[in-house]
Scaffold this active site. Structure first.
Site, PDB file in Angstrom:
ATOM      1  N   SER A  50       0.802  -1.229   0.000  1.00 42.61           N
ATOM      2  CA  SER A  50       0.000   0.000   0.000  1.00 42.61           C
ATOM      3  C   SER A  50       0.830   1.272   0.000  1.00 42.61           C
ATOM      4  CB  SER A  50      -0.940   0.017   1.216  1.00 42.61           C
ATOM      5  OG  SER A  50      -0.204  -0.086   2.426  1.00 42.61           O
ATOM      6  N   ASP A 341      -3.864   7.761   8.302  1.00 44.03           N
ATOM      7  CA  ASP A 341      -4.763   6.885   9.045  1.00 44.03           C
ATOM      8  C   ASP A 341      -3.925   6.131  10.067  1.00 44.03           C
ATOM      9  OD1 ASP A 341      -3.506   4.810   7.656  1.00 44.03           O
ATOM     10  OD2 ASP A 341      -5.146   4.540   6.228  1.00 44.03           O
ATOM     11  N   HIS A 344      -1.013   4.298   7.622  1.00 45.26           N
ATOM     12  CA  HIS A 344      -0.271   4.885   6.499  1.00 45.26           C
ATOM     13  C   HIS A 344       0.145   6.338   6.761  1.00 45.26           C
ATOM     14  CE1 HIS A 344      -2.936   1.703   4.829  1.00 45.26           C
ATOM     15  NE2 HIS A 344      -1.806   1.362   4.241  1.00 45.26           N
TER      16      HIS A 344
END
Length: 367
Positions: A50, A341, A344
């Site tokens: 990610s 978040d 991340h």
């Protein structure tokens, strides 16, 4: 690493971010920074998780998606593209700095243009890792399958520019690999599947062998210039502190997980030059993300951060993926948060890390 040094060298790239404008003070600081000539790459190809997935998971049957607000609120036009941040990711900033393009599209994006393929894409998938069990849990695209996607990309590229030109593009392209965190989080810490067969050192060697096989496969496909990212301080991720039931008012980085990350990184940094010596014409560069991030955590005021233990989205303790959604309130100034978040980094953090690569890693390709 000197905090002031990293702060100074970031100023120029900060001006590139869509959420920022350069103040006179920042511009003055930027003018003092001396930047080495940037190496020339015709394209950029990206593999991993990610941290470098710009939207492939939008087209995968998985709950690990970032294609809804408030993700992307600081991306141009405030579009939630599938990037796990409020804005752009490291490959986007690197591609822009190198003059290749403004951002790196996902390979699975429908109707990719010939120019997008010619100048590079990302095959990364949020939730993936070097260990196949990692992707099985998330239904993400494992790194091994990302190689198959790359082979398809090469075939398409040959159809566009011809075999010789395609081979030249692949050989001269910048290749970025960023993965490993999910392997430890999913398989060793939070869901300890692999701990039934490996200790810490054994699992590190297992992953490094997977990575070595992966790099050899990319080499066989023609890749020569590769950057491999190490692990971040995993124990400082907000979600990891939450999993350990740390109270919001007294949260501390998990020393054991950080120690594991440091140990893995040392082994990776040693492996790459050894492997490079076995692969003629290759350049395998290690990029440290642990120390720059840890510096931001220890000296947040030097980077303009006011919050380093919670994410900007919601409480910042657990919100990520579908828990960070249009109904979730967000902080007023994401650029003051190290994390977007609970997992991340924010776009501001990615800017700092991208510029660290520009200053510390890119010069290695000129040697």
């Amino acid at each position: 690493m000197a905090t002031s040094k990293l702060f100074i060298m970031l100023a120029v790239l900060i001006c590139m971010a869509p959420i920022n404008t350069c103040s006179s003070a920042a511009a003055s600081t930027a003018s003092m920074a001396t930047r080495p000539p940037s190496p020339k790459f015709p394209a950029i190809f990206v593999f991993g998780d990610s941290t470098v997935d710009t939207g492939n998971n939008n087209y995968v049957k998985t709950i690990i998606k970032a294609n809804l607000p408030p993700y992307g609120e600081n991306f141009p036009d405030h579009i939630p593209t599938g990037r796990f941040s409020d804005g752009k990711l490291i490959p986007d900033f690197l591609a822009s700095f190198l003059g290749i393009k403004d951002d790196v599209p996902p390979f699975l994006k429908p109707n990719l243009s010939e120019n997008e393929l010619r100048t590079g894409v990302t095959f990364a998938s949020a939730g993936s890792g070097y260990d196949y069990l990692t992707s099985r849990l998330s239904n993400a695209i494992p790194v091994s399958k990302q190689v198959e996607m790359f082979k398809s990309c090469i075939n398409k590229l040959k159809g566009i520019v011809g075999k010789d030109k395609a081979n030249n593009i692949i050989g001269e392209a910048l290749v970025i690999i960023s993965a490993g965190t999910n392997d430890f989080v999913f398989n060793f810490y939070d869901i300890p599947t692999r701990r039934l067969e490996f200790d810490n050192v054994g699992y590190q060697h297992f992953l490094l062998q997977k990575l070595e096989d992966f790099l050899k496969e990319l080499y066989e496909l023609g890749c020569r210039k590769m950057i491999v990212a190490g692990l971040p301080p995993i124990g400082c991720l907000p979600i990891q502190m939450t999993v350990k039931f740390q109270i919001p008012t007294n949260r501390k980085c998990l020393e054991d997980q950080n120690s594991d990350a440091e140990s893995y990184n040392k082994k990776l940094a040693k492996l790459l030059p050894e492997l490079q010596a076995k692969l003629p014409g290759s350049k395998l560069a290690y990029t440290d993300v642990y120390e720059p991030l840890f510096d931001m955590i220890n000296y947040p005021q030097q980077y303009g951060f006011v919050e380093i233990k919670r994410g900007c989205c919601g409480t910042g303790l657990i919100e990520a993926l579908f828990l960070c959604n249009p109904m979730t309130p967000v902080c007023r100034n994401p650029s003051e948060f190290l994390f977007w978040d609970s997992i991340h980094p924010s776009q501001q953090t990615y800017i700092y890390l991208a510029n660290y690569i520009i200053e510390e890693v890119f010069p290695l390709f000129d040697k």
